[in-house]
Write a protein that holds these residues in place. Structure first.
Motif, PDB file in Angstrom:
ATOM      1  N   PHE A   1      39.369  46.839  40.034  1.00  0.00           N
ATOM      2  CA  PHE A   1      38.455  45.721  40.229  1.00  0.00           C
ATOM      3  C   PHE A   1      39.245  44.621  40.918  1.00  0.00           C
ATOM      4  O   PHE A   1      40.385  44.357  40.536  1.00  0.00           O
ATOM      5  CB  PHE A   1      37.910  45.255  38.872  1.00  0.00           C
ATOM      6  CG  PHE A   1      36.714  44.370  38.977  1.00  0.00           C
ATOM      7  CD1 PHE A   1      35.486  44.889  39.348  1.00  0.00           C
ATOM      8  CD2 PHE A   1      36.809  43.015  38.713  1.00  0.00           C
ATOM      9  CE1 PHE A   1      34.379  44.077  39.455  1.00  0.00           C
ATOM     10  CE2 PHE A   1      35.707  42.201  38.813  1.00  0.00           C
ATOM     11  CZ  PHE A   1      34.487  42.732  39.189  1.00  0.00           C
TER      12      PHE A   1
ATOM     13  N   ASN B   1      41.371  40.621  38.288  1.00  0.00           N
ATOM     14  CA  ASN B   1      41.834  41.009  36.955  1.00  0.00           C
ATOM     15  C   ASN B   1      41.281  40.109  35.857  1.00  0.00           C
ATOM     16  O   ASN B   1      41.195  40.519  34.707  1.00  0.00           O
ATOM     17  CB  ASN B   1      43.361  41.009  36.897  1.00  0.00           C
ATOM     18  CG  ASN B   1      43.936  42.242  37.549  1.00  0.00           C
ATOM     19  OD1 ASN B   1      43.290  43.277  37.590  1.00  0.00           O
ATOM     20  ND2 ASN B   1      45.146  42.131  38.065  1.00  0.00           N
TER      21      ASN B   1
ATOM     22  N   LYS C   1      37.902  41.739  34.928  1.00  0.00           N
ATOM     23  CA  LYS C   1      37.891  43.178  34.671  1.00  0.00           C
ATOM     24  C   LYS C   1      37.389  43.496  33.266  1.00  0.00           C
ATOM     25  O   LYS C   1      36.503  44.333  33.091  1.00  0.00           O
ATOM     26  CB  LYS C   1      39.295  43.747  34.874  1.00  0.00           C
ATOM     27  CG  LYS C   1      39.404  45.223  34.631  1.00  0.00           C
ATOM     28  CD  LYS C   1      40.822  45.695  34.871  1.00  0.00           C
ATOM     29  CE  LYS C   1      40.960  47.160  34.595  1.00  0.00           C
ATOM     30  NZ  LYS C   1      42.312  47.646  34.858  1.00  0.00           N
TER      31      LYS C   1
END
Length: 120
Positions: free
Chosen positions: A71, A74, A77
């Protein structure tokens, strides 16, 4: 970086998935997303008949599964994976209960016919 839109779609590479979904072209999701949903489905099927399928699926999925999804951000995510889990689990529980209720209706209808036949 601002997301510039052209005809309602973003030109940012991170928005490719959303753009495909928006235009109705999303037929094959990201490989990592597919693996995530596949492992989630396996966990759900193990615990579908339990008294608390959501909690049991949650425990197994987040403790035993290796969650590898790429993704771009972070920071989000965990939030995205949690949202995917909640939405998918809720949808599957509804679908599973609907299927079980339909099976029960058929069985009850058959039992009712048999009881009328026997009691006559």
């Amino acid at each position: 970086m601002s997301l510039q839109t052209i005809y309602g779609t973003s030109s940012n590479p991170a928005a490719d998935l959303v753009n495909l979904k928006t235009r109705g072209f999303l037929t094959h999701p990201n490989h990592y997303l597919f693996k995530l949903l596949e492992s989630l489905e396996l966990c759900f099927m193990k615990h579908a008949e339990s008294l608390s399928p959501f909690d049991d699926t949650h425990e197994e999925f987040f403790q035993t599964e290796n969650i590898t999804i790429t993704f771009p951000c972070n920071l989000h995510k965990t939030e995205i994976i949690t949202d995917i889990f909640i939405m998918y689990s809720t949808m599957r529980m509804r679908q599973y209960s609907y299927t079980k209720n339909q099976e029960a209706k058929k069985l009850n209808k058959t039992k009712k016919k048999i009881s009328k036949l026997v009691s006559s």
